[in-house]
Design an enzyme around this catalytic site. Structure first.
Site, PDB file in Angstrom:
ATOM      1  CD  GLN A 149      -2.987  -1.023   2.331  1.00 37.84           C
ATOM      2  OE1 GLN A 149      -3.190  -2.053   2.961  1.00 37.84           O
ATOM      3  NE2 GLN A 149      -3.594   0.117   2.636  1.00 37.84           N
ATOM      4  NE  ARG A 200     -13.640   0.440   3.338  1.00 39.21           N
ATOM      5  CZ  ARG A 200     -14.004  -0.031   2.170  1.00 39.21           C
ATOM      6  NH1 ARG A 200     -13.989  -1.316   1.943  1.00 39.21           N
ATOM      7  NH2 ARG A 200     -14.388   0.778   1.218  1.00 39.21           N
ATOM      8  CB  CYS A 201     -10.530   3.021  10.330  1.00 36.29           C
ATOM      9  SG  CYS A 201      -9.480   2.114  11.456  1.00 36.29           S
TER      10      CYS A 201
END
Ligand code: FES
Ligand code: FES
Lengths: 809, 288, 166
Positions: free
Chosen positions: A240, A387-388
């Site tokens: 990522q 996912r935060c």
């Protein structure tokens, strides 16, 4: 047709042709993905490529007595077997974590969690590698293990990390116990204690955000290829943050950074799982450097769920103080954070508990105090942001659950209590008690719109009726209404408080316009499904008046893309999106000079019109961006260098603060504990909306993950430290059948400091969704005085609540 | 996850298959749909040296109404069961059950014989077969023998199959016209094994239950035929007290493991709840 | 171990190969045939990312040995596009309805939907949801996948597709 209508039609046509910001542009990526032509790491094949596979520990805590690799090495097709003894002389048996700790690449004297990496087998193909892992003989001496973080700091607790036993000052200050990692405090403790001592009403609840895992559909994988002659390493991987990986690889391998080429090809989802550096990456690199041939490592699902980066595991003692009228006057939170065997959180360096201090939420709470203690246990390392933004799901869960507990104690409606305490629109920019400056918001408007849309008043009336019917024995169903009004904090972040390994958390964009007017642009971020190739092009299209279809976006190749900190924490739009707009504006400024030269007017006489500069008052005198581009390479104005390109490294002045109002209606079968989501309504405010289609898709996906987390997904350990259910049989990923249907809505409050007013959205639905589901479940049982019910809310746990309350007769 | 090595055999007749299995002994396993065996092999919990694939044996896909029975070849897939009008007309509970097994892909490959024969307590068909009073035709080198589904299961993955034997056909007595039936399965999601499940077949006459048979899935080491619970129901109007007594009798014979689906006490209670719901559905469906 | 000789038809092309009996169909397709469209998501038969079409069945190729496919006709995502190279109705539907994000589940999803529509040309939303329940998607929340399949069904049936109001 009159002139004005003609002009309007012409402008509308030109705008549409751009496919710029605000339109539902179809995705560029899908052309290859729908044909199976994506290129993911495991799709890559290099001549002579070998495969690596790990030998893993069956124990959660054990001393390694001996490792014998001879049988494995004797297997035909096995090329090498690496152990800590091989890595140690290279200084590679430990690697630094992003959180300032070190993590064993291959276990040396001890294993500290089940499935920890002990040896790395390299063979001609993955089948032989797998066979060989069975032939490495490791003798262990089991040690007592710690699974419960509340036992980590007991005086007689076994010491887990002998490697840092004597280092009683860690990366974030003094350690209170050999199994303690850090204590982090923020806020005014004294003032907060005083408020609590004198408050009319206080509540205190232990809220557990349990351990889970991001589990993207593609696991973590890498392919390293070292060219001995050139001394260059090429590393493909599920990254990522490819640039950060390059820096880390350089720091730990000693290879100069310019001789390392990191490439993140297509990535099959990340959700925080692919931010960190893992033993598999390091071992594939070492294997390739030692052997001089490419080495691939591909994690299987069991390995993924049980070793690379869990999320959450926050045990939050949460307190609120309020007046009897329901004005919240203070918040006090203590968190016990279970980090597993190594602190491998992917937080900005100065934030050992991420942005947990956003826990005052959407409310105007005058004083607050937060303390977080991180501890080691015999579980897998990690603590990533699933996912935060960093620990924001935990923070929002704490405040959004606590406020419901308070509402119940006050006998107030939970929506009303929220509205009463919201930060008002005129209070922005708002300084929170725990140190953030909220950039913008209009909470009351969003809440009202959401309550009207869901029909809040009639839902409560229906619920009251159903509760009576339940008491009369006419139904076995409980109805819950869940609310969550969250404020996210995304787009890390300003250099003054955000860095990773000392690198400020800027991001970047480089845009080049070719002579014929087409564009290539590169960013420091990396999409894992967010559709960057589509949306960044939309920003450029609008800014520069070039059709999005003529713009190619490239990310993930550290040789060509400008340095960036990567994609996580919803930072791509707030940071790289801003860099894109700013770089485009630099180009536009130069284009204006060129246009002025071409049209023989002063720059100031020109105005921008969709895809062209035109002379003010003389709309028929204009030059399109395409014409300007040609001129830039062919006949630039004197004293202006040719070419039309720009780079921007954008350091955000502040975070952005997306928010939203979510409502969930749930029906729970008391006899089985099965909960059914009847409706879920999500209103998001992410500021300016670049591509509504993609935003809606992000919201759907985030809600689905939130649903899973709240309703059953967990990484559980037994008391021996054995990880339970590390496969998709047990780890709850809902199918299309279980997944609720989502209703989406929005308001738009642009970010005042972002060049295009955008805030980021990918993670809001997860952050806001988890407490909304949990609140719905808790609300269903609230009239029975159930007390706080911990997540995950899977059927058997809810059935146990019914047992406890005597509901099963 | 990579399976260990093995030799692959693909006989075309039952005779050659059983001869092979007998000859290869303990190291050989028959392969049907593979959805139970292959995961075990990939995690190396099972490492057979020989796989005897039954897919090429034509005779194992029979689907016929013979006298008062239906006969189903062992290699009939769940997908074929779902789409068979013969079965849907005569034994509709088969379709109802097959539809909640695993997921669409697995139902194309998964076979009724494999589901019944491998002895996994999580499989759905065994309890149903016990409920229906089915019998299995087991074939070895010495020929066929018939074993009742109610006698076939000895423990987890332990069955009455002798070395070298395979299950070749299932015979199901056709339930009387107008019978009521229901298969209720509680599971966490599509694709999961049952937390608990119950199969019920009853007949009613003038409001009175004239026969009842109950099977329970995944609440013990083996599927369970709840004979006592069935007996309690017969002769009653399925009034609340009787149903409660039957449910208690069914719960009493369960002995589930605690796992990620829930603790044992929950799974026992869920067996009871599934039984209640299956029974209620059966009652509504029974036409006389 | 003796290798097995197999003959399969893949996307209409006859292929002969020698495989180890334990070679999984997914590895045979991805590594020996260089058809990397089908993916591995779970290794245990739960996610459907590896779904291919085999003799008119949707099959999880991570749970199938290549030798079991001997004699079979297999379609993979690489064989789904129209003969002229344009996107098939399903591929187009996934793009138009935003039925994918990371794209990792997409080949399996499309292959499964392909078989579903062969068996049921006009499925209801509920039938679609049950029909794709052997395929997990981590990104989309399924709403748009359902729409994508409805879009494709409409296109194949020649009926207008009406997107549900937003
Ligand atoms: S990889 Fe085959 S089902 Fe998941
Ligand atoms: S699009 Fe990413 S898993 Fe489905």
């Amino acid at each position: 047709m009159n002139e004005q209508v003609k002009i309007d039609i012409d402008r509308a046509e030109r705008t549409e042709k751009l496919q710029g910001m605000g339109c539902k542009r179809k995705r560029v990526e899908d052309i290859r993905f729908t044909q199976g032509k994506g290129s993911y790491v495991d799709d890559l094949k290099l001549p002579g490529m070998l495969f690596g596979d790990f030998v893993r520990s069956p124990h959660a805590h054990a001393r390694i007595v001996s490792i014998d690799t001879s049988r494995a090495k004797a297997l035909p097709g096995v090329i090498a077997v690496l152990t800590a003894a091989d890595l140690k002389p290279l200084g590679l048996h430990y690697m630094p974590t992003l959180a300032g700790d070190v993590q064993a690449v291959l276990a040396e004297h001890k294993v500290l969690f089940q499935n920890q990496e002990v040896a790395f087998v390299i063979a001609e193909d993955r089948y032989i590698a797998s066979d060989a892992t069975e032939l490495v003989d490791v003798v262990y001496e089991a040690l007592p293990c710690i699974v419960d973080p509340f036992k980590s700091m007991l005086p007689d607790a076994p010491i887990l990390r002998e490697d840092i036993q004597d280092k009683m000052v860690g990366a974030h200050g003094p350690r209170k116990h050999p199994n303690h990692i850090f204590e982090w405090q923020i806020g005014d403790r004294q003032a907060t204690d005083d408020v609590f001592a004198n408050a009319d009403v206080t509540i205190k609840e232990m809220l557990v955000d349990h351990r889970t895992h991001p589990s993207p559909l593609e696991t973590c994988q890498s392919l390293a290829s070292f060219d001995k002659v050139k001394g260059e390493l090429t590393l493909w991987g599920t990254f990522q943050a490819p640039h950060v990986i390059r820096t880390v690889v350089s720091l730990i391998s000693g290879l100069p950074e310019h001789k390392i080429h990191v490439i993140a090809p297509d990535i099959g989802g990340g959700f925080g799982n692919k931010v960190g550096a893992y033993a598999g990456y390091v071992c594939s690199v070492v294997g390739s450097i030692v052997l001089g041939v490419p080495v691939k490592w591909v994690e299987d699902r069991m390995e993924n769920l049980s070793t690379t980066s869990f999320a959450r595991d926050y045990h939050m003692t949460t307190e609120l103080a309020a007046t009897k009228e329901g004005k919240i006057i203070g918040m006090r939170v203590h968190v016990l954070a279970d980090h597993g065997a190594f602190d491998a959180c992917a937080d900005p360096s100065k934030w050992p508990a991420g942005f947990m201090n956003i826990c005052t939420g959407s409310y105007d709470i005058p004083v607050a105090y937060l303390a977080v203690d991180g501890v080691y246990t015999n579980k897998a390392p990690g603590g990533v942001a699933y996912r935060c933004s960093f620990r924001v799901t935990e923070a929002v869960f704490a405040i959004e659950r606590a406020i419901e507990v308070l509402a119940q104690k006050l006998g107030m409606d939970a929506a009303e209590l929220r509205i009463k305490n919201f930060i008002k629109a005129e209070q922005f920019p708002y300084h929170s008690a725990l140190g953030w400056e909220y950039d913008s918001g209009d909470y009351h408007t969003a809440m009202k719109k959401a309550m009207d849309a869901i029909g809040y008043t009639s839902l409560r009336a229906e619920q009251a009726e159903k509760r009576e019917a339940f008491k009369r024995g006419e139904t076995r169903e409980l109805m819950g209404v869940g609310i969550s009004f969250f404020t996210e904090i995304v787009g890390a972040g300003p250099a003054k408080n955000c860095d990773i390994l000392g690198i400020a958390m800027f991001d970047s964009a480089e845009i080049r316009i070719h002579p014929t007017g087409s564009v290539i642009a590169r960013m420091g971020t990396k999409s894992q499904g967010q559709g960057h190739e589509t949306t960044y092009a939309q920003i450029i299209a609008t800014e520069l008046g070039i059709p999005a279809d003529d713009i190619m976006i490239e990310e993930g190749n550290t040789d060509t893309a400008p340095y960036g900190l990567g994609t996580y924490g919803s930072r791509s739009t707030p940071v790289a999106g801003a860099a894109t707009a700013v770089a485009a504006r630099k180009i536009k400024a130069k284009a204006q000079m060129i246009a002025a030269h071409m049209l023989e007017v002063h720059e100031g006489d020109l105005e921008w019109d969709i895809d062209r500069f035109r002379v003010k008052g003389l709309p028929e005198k204009f030059k399109t961006m395409k014409e300007i581009a040609w001129s830039a390479y062919n006949a630039p104005p004197p004293n202006l260098e040719p070419g039309l390109e720009a780079v921007n490294y954008y350091e955000p002045p502040n975070m952005t603060y997306p928010f939203g109002a979510y409502f969930c209606v749930m029906d729970i079968d008391v006899d089985t504990g099965v909960a059914k989501t009847r409706r879920f309504y999500a209103l998001d405010d992410c500021g300016t909306r670049i591509n509504p289609m993609i935003i809606e898709g992000q919201v759907h996906g985030g809600l689905t993950e939130a649903f899973a987390c709240a309703m059953g997904q967990e990484i559980r350990y037994d008391e021996m430290g054995n990880v339970m259910g590390a496969s998709f049989m047990d780890f709850f990923l809902p199918t299309a059948v279980e997944t609720p249907k989502w209703e989406t809505d929005f308001t738009v409050t642009p970010s005042p400091h972002h060049p295009i007013g955008a805030k980021g959205v990918g993670e809001s639905p997860h952050v806001g969704g988890v407490p909304c589901f949990s609140n719905a479940v808790n609300d269903a049982y609230a009239f029975l005085d159930a007390g706080h019910i911990q997540m995950p809310h899977d059927a058997w746990r809810l059935w146990k609540v019914g047992e406890r309350l005597g509901l099963h007769g | 996850m990579i399976p260990g090595t093995f030799d692959y055999h693909r006989p075309t007749t039952v005779e050659s298959a059983v001869a092979l299995l007998l000859q290869l002994g303990e190291d050989a396993r028959p392969l049907a749909g593979g959805h139970s065996l292959i995961p075990l092999m990939k995690t190396r919990l099972s490492a057979p040296e020989h796989l005897v694939d039954l897919a090429a044996i034509e005779g194992l896909r029979r689907l016929e109404h013979v006298g008062d029975h239906v006969v189903i070849g062992a290699m009939t897939t769940q997908h074929a069961v779902i789409n068979s009008t013969l079965l849907t007309d005569l034994v509709p509970i088969l379709r109802e059950t097959a539809l909640v097994i695993a997921d669409p892909q697995i139902r194309y490959k998964g076979t009724i014989g494999g589901n019944c024969a491998n002895g996994d307590p999580g499989n759905d068909m065994p309890a149903l077969m016990q409920c229906l009073g089915a019998s299995y035709q087991l074939t070895g080198t010495g020929g066929h023998r018939e074993v009742s589904a109610r006698d076939f299961y000895l423990g987890a993955y332990e069955t009455a199959l002798a070395p070298g034997e395979i299950l070749t056909e299932i015979r199901i007595p056709v339930p009387p016209a107008g019978h009521g039936y229901g298969y209720e399965k509680l599971k966490r999601k599509v694709g999961d094994y049952a937390t608990a499940a119950a199969a019920v077949v009853i007949t009613m006459a003038a409001g009175t239950c004239t026969s009842a048979s109950i099977g329970l899935t995944n609440v013990s080491e083996t599927p369970l035929w709840a004979a006592e619970a069935g007996r309690i129901l017969v002769g009653s109007t399925l009034d609340a007290a009787t149903v409660n007594a039957a449910v208690a009798a069914a719960e009493a014979i369960t002995n589930p493991a605690s796992d990620m689906r829930g603790p044992a006490e929950y799974r026992t209670k869920m067996a009871g709840i599934m039984l209640r719901r299956a029974l209620e559905r059966a009652r509504v469906r029974a036409t006389v | 171990m003796t290798k097995s000789h197999i003959k399969v038809t893949i996307n209409g092309k006859a292929v002969e190969a020698l495989v180890e009996p334990r070679t999984l169909l997914i590895h045979f397709l991805r590594e020996q045939q260089n058809l990397t469209g089908a993916h591995i998501g779970c290794d245990t038969g739960h996610c459907g990312a590896c779904t291919v079409d085999m003799d008119e069945m949707s099959v999880k190729s991570c749970m199938t040995f290549a030798v079991q496919a001997n004699g079979a006709a297999i379609t993979t995502i690489e064989g789904v596009a129209n003969a002229d190279g344009t996107l098939s109705a399903l591929q187009e539907g996934f793009r138009m309805m935003h039925g994918l994000q990371c794209g990792y589940c997409t080949p399996g999803m499309i292959l499964r939907a392909h078989r579903l529509l062969q068996e049921n040309a006009d499925p209801t939303e509920d039938e679609i949801r049950h029909g794709i329940a052997g395929n997990l998607c981590r990104c989309t929340g399924y709403v748009n996948i359902v729409k994508a399949i409805q879009y494709a069904a409409a296109k194949i049936n020649g009926t207008p597709y009406q997107e549900a109001a937003e």
